[in-house]
Design a protein around this motif. Structure first.
Motif, PDB file in Angstrom:
ATOM      1  N   GLY A 162       4.264  12.799  -7.052  1.00  0.00           N
ATOM      2  CA  GLY A 162       3.653  14.096  -7.636  1.00  0.00           C
ATOM      3  C   GLY A 162       1.848  14.125  -6.523  1.00  0.00           C
ATOM      4  O   GLY A 162       1.656  14.143  -5.878  1.00  0.00           O
ATOM      5  N   ASN A 163       0.856  13.935  -7.261  1.00  0.00           N
ATOM      6  CA  ASN A 163      -0.626  14.446  -7.273  1.00  0.00           C
ATOM      7  C   ASN A 163      -1.157  13.349  -7.032  1.00  0.00           C
ATOM      8  O   ASN A 163      -1.973  13.414  -6.759  1.00  0.00           O
ATOM      9  N   LEU A 164      -0.316  12.308  -7.870  1.00  0.00           N
ATOM     10  CA  LEU A 164      -1.307  10.964  -7.486  1.00  0.00           C
ATOM     11  C   LEU A 164      -0.166  10.202  -6.304  1.00  0.00           C
ATOM     12  O   LEU A 164       0.159  10.472  -5.786  1.00  0.00           O
ATOM     13  N   THR A 165      -2.235   9.801  -6.484  1.00  0.00           N
ATOM     14  CA  THR A 165      -1.461   9.097  -4.641  1.00  0.00           C
ATOM     15  C   THR A 165      -2.399   7.157  -5.605  1.00  0.00           C
ATOM     16  O   THR A 165      -3.397   7.344  -6.148  1.00  0.00           O
ATOM     17  N   GLN A 166      -1.574   6.634  -4.872  1.00  0.00           N
ATOM     18  CA  GLN A 166      -1.984   4.584  -5.312  1.00  0.00           C
ATOM     19  C   GLN A 166      -2.198   4.395  -3.643  1.00  0.00           C
ATOM     20  O   GLN A 166      -1.219   4.705  -2.846  1.00  0.00           O
ATOM     21  N   ILE A 167      -3.258   3.556  -3.360  1.00  0.00           N
ATOM     22  CA  ILE A 167      -3.483   2.983  -2.727  1.00  0.00           C
ATOM     23  C   ILE A 167      -3.532   1.705  -2.926  1.00  0.00           C
ATOM     24  O   ILE A 167      -4.247   0.807  -2.969  1.00  0.00           O
ATOM     25  N   MET A 168      -2.581   0.765  -1.991  1.00  0.00           N
ATOM     26  CA  MET A 168      -2.134  -0.301  -1.935  1.00  0.00           C
ATOM     27  C   MET A 168      -2.493  -1.102  -0.683  1.00  0.00           C
ATOM     28  O   MET A 168      -2.082  -0.895   0.173  1.00  0.00           O
ATOM     29  N   VAL A 169      -2.985  -2.228  -0.869  1.00  0.00           N
ATOM     30  CA  VAL A 169      -3.858  -3.752   0.467  1.00  0.00           C
ATOM     31  C   VAL A 169      -2.997  -4.182   0.177  1.00  0.00           C
ATOM     32  O   VAL A 169      -3.272  -4.680  -0.447  1.00  0.00           O
ATOM     33  N   PHE A 170      -2.818  -4.721   1.341  1.00  0.00           N
ATOM     34  CA  PHE A 170      -2.245  -5.660   1.527  1.00  0.00           C
ATOM     35  C   PHE A 170      -2.889  -6.905   2.592  1.00  0.00           C
ATOM     36  O   PHE A 170      -3.543  -6.419   3.231  1.00  0.00           O
ATOM     37  N   ASP A 171      -2.753  -8.664   2.665  1.00  0.00           N
ATOM     38  CA  ASP A 171      -2.955  -8.712   3.373  1.00  0.00           C
ATOM     39  C   ASP A 171      -2.095  -8.935   4.949  1.00  0.00           C
ATOM     40  O   ASP A 171      -0.683  -8.789   4.456  1.00  0.00           O
ATOM     41  N   GLY A 172      -2.328  -9.243   6.004  1.00  0.00           N
ATOM     42  CA  GLY A 172      -1.733  -8.702   7.390  1.00  0.00           C
ATOM     43  C   GLY A 172      -0.619  -9.734   6.909  1.00  0.00           C
ATOM     44  O   GLY A 172      -0.058  -9.979   8.161  1.00  0.00           O
ATOM     45  N   SER A 173      -0.920 -10.771   6.650  1.00  0.00           N
ATOM     46  CA  SER A 173      -0.680 -12.459   6.999  1.00  0.00           C
ATOM     47  C   SER A 173       0.829 -12.397   5.639  1.00  0.00           C
ATOM     48  O   SER A 173       2.174 -13.060   6.306  1.00  0.00           O
ATOM     49  N   GLY A 174       0.951 -11.327   5.275  1.00  0.00           N
ATOM     50  CA  GLY A 174       2.725 -11.086   4.512  1.00  0.00           C
ATOM     51  C   GLY A 174       2.231 -11.900   2.775  1.00  0.00           C
ATOM     52  O   GLY A 174       3.044 -11.633   2.098  1.00  0.00           O
ATOM     53  N   LYS A 175       0.829 -12.467   2.873  1.00  0.00           N
ATOM     54  CA  LYS A 175       0.874 -13.525   1.580  1.00  0.00           C
ATOM     55  C   LYS A 175       0.386 -13.170   0.686  1.00  0.00           C
ATOM     56  O   LYS A 175      -0.038 -12.277   0.583  1.00  0.00           O
ATOM     57  N   SER A 176       0.505 -13.212  -0.704  1.00  0.00           N
ATOM     58  CA  SER A 176      -0.502 -12.477  -1.788  1.00  0.00           C
ATOM     59  C   SER A 176      -2.109 -12.955  -1.840  1.00  0.00           C
ATOM     60  O   SER A 176      -1.686 -14.086  -0.924  1.00  0.00           O
ATOM     61  N   PHE A 177      -2.870 -11.976  -2.249  1.00  0.00           N
ATOM     62  CA  PHE A 177      -3.857 -12.627  -1.532  1.00  0.00           C
ATOM     63  C   PHE A 177      -4.586 -14.023  -3.506  1.00  0.00           C
ATOM     64  O   PHE A 177      -3.542 -14.555  -4.119  1.00  0.00           O
ATOM     65  N   SER A 178      -5.494 -14.070  -3.374  1.00  0.00           N
ATOM     66  CA  SER A 178      -6.286 -15.507  -4.025  1.00  0.00           C
ATOM     67  C   SER A 178      -5.646 -15.372  -5.585  1.00  0.00           C
ATOM     68  O   SER A 178      -5.724 -16.436  -6.278  1.00  0.00           O
ATOM     69  N   ASN A 179      -5.902 -13.891  -6.572  1.00  0.00           N
ATOM     70  CA  ASN A 179      -5.847 -13.945  -7.436  1.00  0.00           C
ATOM     71  C   ASN A 179      -4.270 -13.901  -7.598  1.00  0.00           C
ATOM     72  O   ASN A 179      -3.784 -13.264  -8.829  1.00  0.00           O
ATOM     73  N   GLY A 180      -3.252 -14.153  -6.901  1.00  0.00           N
ATOM     74  CA  GLY A 180      -2.346 -14.183  -7.193  1.00  0.00           C
ATOM     75  C   GLY A 180      -1.193 -12.178  -7.087  1.00  0.00           C
ATOM     76  O   GLY A 180      -0.049 -12.654  -7.030  1.00  0.00           O
ATOM     77  N   ASN A 181      -2.089 -11.562  -6.819  1.00  0.00           N
ATOM     78  CA  ASN A 181      -1.597 -10.279  -6.575  1.00  0.00           C
ATOM     79  C   ASN A 181      -1.029  -9.840  -5.131  1.00  0.00           C
ATOM     80  O   ASN A 181      -1.391 -10.355  -4.351  1.00  0.00           O
ATOM     81  N   GLU A 182       0.577  -9.528  -5.416  1.00  0.00           N
ATOM     82  CA  GLU A 182       1.193  -8.442  -4.172  1.00  0.00           C
ATOM     83  C   GLU A 182      -0.135  -8.193  -3.127  1.00  0.00           C
ATOM     84  O   GLU A 182      -0.107  -7.907  -1.924  1.00  0.00           O
ATOM     85  N   PHE A 183      -0.467  -7.052  -3.623  1.00  0.00           N
ATOM     86  CA  PHE A 183      -1.476  -5.969  -3.038  1.00  0.00           C
ATOM     87  C   PHE A 183      -3.264  -6.302  -3.771  1.00  0.00           C
ATOM     88  O   PHE A 183      -2.727  -6.260  -5.277  1.00  0.00           O
ATOM     89  N   LEU A 184      -4.186  -5.232  -3.692  1.00  0.00           N
ATOM     90  CA  LEU A 184      -5.303  -4.644  -4.775  1.00  0.00           C
ATOM     91  C   LEU A 184      -4.834  -3.597  -4.586  1.00  0.00           C
ATOM     92  O   LEU A 184      -4.497  -2.666  -3.517  1.00  0.00           O
ATOM     93  N   ASP A 185      -4.516  -3.320  -5.843  1.00  0.00           N
ATOM     94  CA  ASP A 185      -4.747  -1.792  -5.948  1.00  0.00           C
ATOM     95  C   ASP A 185      -6.163  -1.199  -5.575  1.00  0.00           C
ATOM     96  O   ASP A 185      -6.552  -0.510  -7.188  1.00  0.00           O
ATOM     97  N   LEU A 186      -6.324  -0.466  -4.612  1.00  0.00           N
ATOM     98  CA  LEU A 186      -7.726   0.208  -4.354  1.00  0.00           C
ATOM     99  C   LEU A 186      -7.806   1.074  -5.386  1.00  0.00           C
ATOM    100  O   LEU A 186      -8.666   1.382  -6.229  1.00  0.00           O
ATOM    101  N   THR A 187      -6.745   2.007  -5.399  1.00  0.00           N
ATOM    102  CA  THR A 187      -7.112   3.335  -6.177  1.00  0.00           C
ATOM    103  C   THR A 187      -7.421   3.041  -8.154  1.00  0.00           C
ATOM    104  O   THR A 187      -8.268   3.878  -8.965  1.00  0.00           O
ATOM    105  N   GLY A 188      -6.948   2.445  -8.493  1.00  0.00           N
ATOM    106  CA  GLY A 188      -7.160   1.495  -9.904  1.00  0.00           C
ATOM    107  C   GLY A 188      -8.334   1.389  -9.836  1.00  0.00           C
ATOM    108  O   GLY A 188      -8.782   1.503 -11.093  1.00  0.00           O
ATOM    109  N   ILE A 189      -8.678   0.456  -9.047  1.00  0.00           N
ATOM    110  CA  ILE A 189      -9.850  -0.139  -9.396  1.00  0.00           C
ATOM    111  C   ILE A 189     -11.365   0.677  -8.779  1.00  0.00           C
ATOM    112  O   ILE A 189     -12.315   0.827  -9.746  1.00  0.00           O
TER     113      ILE A 189
END
Lengths: 242, 242
Positions: A162-189
């Protein structure tokens, strides 16, 4: 005698004021008319008229650039059979985007499900699926044009509901970030850190680990710009509006 | 009594004289201001603009610095290594199958898009980044120099930058040119100091397709437009060379 002295002083002030005004006007004129003087300096460059061959009624044909990967739609329609019960064959479409230097590619396969939902599968460089999400009809995941970081270390995707946008940032290696998340929720942060302005859009990368965010005011106009640091999740206010 | 009247008259006269005097002073100031603008214009010339204030003063030749680090927007950048043997393949991927015709590159500053035509054929249409900190020059030019790689440096303070191995440079006006940008990925948005930034893949393709000057023949025509409508409607406000 005193009056005369005063008057002489005033004349001097008038002259100085005039000279100052003149100087500032000249400086202003120079700044804004640099282009005209440049034109004289580059008089050896002759103006170019569009070639006659271009002033024709035919519309130009577009030769696709081999190095640019446009959105590709590969649709595999379901094949109904009269003999056997209808077997649902999911439709698959694919979108992809290369990195700035052309060495990396992120692909999103969209698989249509029986229940009308769609499953989005994210792949890097034609490798295995690194992320998958099923969304209802009306929602989607898209790949922004400037998805890859300049050094191809990270990429981001955009989910639209709808009108909501979420930006998900991924590591280019395909691995999770050090905090265990698959992606960083840019819009949420961003929403947690910045309460005065709403998220507008993520336009691209200012450097290897900084995503440029345009915010928006409550009246819909563009607000200040921010940097989102990856992977540190920092949000930095910028005095320059991007 | 007569002395008092005399004093009053003198005071009244002084007030009248003062008002006229200030009016005269105003006109005198204006006259001086106009004089300074007129005369000063002959002696004070604006500086020649540079896209890269440091390197445009030194030299605009080919440079490959594979061991040097770059700086942009306060960040250290590792530039991509350039292998001349690999670069000089001589193969042009653009326009290989299209008919011959005059080559013309248009840049639309409003939409931040580049259009490359050969005759009536659109060869390349992609996003660019034009001047943000300094404007890109609007006008009609020709490519006057092609360099596989060079160093670009300029700015001051927090905006200082020093970028070795800037790939696929094509100057069209002084040190303003097309080139690949490996330090950001924010194409479609103004992001340069006056040059036209491209993704490296696009810069390479355009570099191999476009022509530099040969003998009496000028290089490929370039039009920087405030707005552009295909195939050749280029709107320019105060262009440099027309």
């Amino acid at each position: 005698m005193i009056l005369k002295k005063y008057l002489e002083l005033e004349v001097l002030v008038f002259i100085l004021a005039g000279a100052l005004v003149g100087y500032f006007m000249l400086a202003h004129q120079n700044t804004h008319q640099q282009t005209l003087i440049q034109a004289i300096q580059t008089s050896n460059q002759t103006p170019i008229q569009p070639p006659a061959s271009q002033i024709v009624g035919t519309s130009p044909t577009i030769t696709p650039l081999p190095t640019v990967t446009p959105t590709q739609n590969i649709v595999k329609p379901a094949k109904p059979s009269t003999k056997t019960p209808v077997v649902f064959t999911p439709a698959i479409s694919t979108t992809s985007q290369i990195s700035s230097d052309g060495s990396r590619k992120v692909t999103v396969d969209i698989v249509g499900n029986k229940d009308g939902n769609q499953t989005y599968e994210v792949l890097i460089d034609n490798g295995p699926i690194i992320y998958s999400q099923t969304l209802p009809s009306g929602s989607s995941i898209s790949i922004p044009y400037n998805t890859w970081s300049p050094n191809n270390t990270y990429f981001f995707l955009q989910e639209n509901s709808g009108n909501l946008t979420q930006i998900m940032v991924f590591d280019g290696s395909g691995k999770s970030f050090s905090n265990g998340n698959e992606f960083l929720d840019l819009t949420g942060i961003f929403a947690q850190r910045v309460t005065k302005y709403a998220f507008g859009q993520a336009t691209g990368w200012a450097s290897n680990n900084l995503i440029i965010i345009e915010s928006k005011r409550s009246d819909g106009t563009q607000g200040p710009s921010y940097w989102f640091g990856v992977p540190g999740e920092s949000v930095t206010y910028l005095s320059t509006q991007f | 009594m007569p002395k008092k009247i005399k004093q009053k008259k003198a005071l009244h006269l002084k007030e009248r004289k003062t008002a006229i005097y200030y009016l005269q002073g105003y006109f005198l100031s204006m006259f001086i201001a106009i004089l300074v603008v007129t005369v000063g214009g002959f002696f004070i010339k604006p500086p020649v603009p540079c896209a890269n204030s440091k390197t445009c003063q030194s030299d605009l030749t080919q440079h490959i610095d594979n061991n040097m680090l770059g700086t942009f927007d306060g960040h250290t950048i590792v530039p991509p290594k350039i292998d001349l043997a690999q670069v000089n393949s001589g193969i042009s991927v653009l326009g290989a199958s299209t008919s011959a015709g005059e080559k013309h590159i248009y840049v639309d500053l409003t939409t931040q898009r580049l259009y490359a035509y050969q005759g009536a054929n659109l060869i390349l249409n992609t996003f660019i980044s034009s001047g943000k900190w300094d404007p890109s020059p609007v006008g009609n030019f020709h490519i006057w120099e092609k360099l596989v790689s060079t160093r670009m440096a300029g700015g001051s303070g927090a905006d200082a930058y020093d970028l070795p191995n800037v790939p696929y440079v094509m100057y069209f006006y002084q040190d303003f040119g097309f080139h690949g940008a490996y330090w950001h990925n924010n194409f479609g948005h103004a992001m340069s100091h006056g040059c036209i930034n491209e993704r490296t893949v696009d810069a390479k393709a355009l570099f191999e397709w476009a022509d530099g000057p040969t003998g009496d023949q000028p290089g490929t025509a370039v039009s920087i437009c405030n707005s552009f409508s295909p195939p050749n409607n280029c709107v320019q406000n105060n262009p440099l060379s027309s």
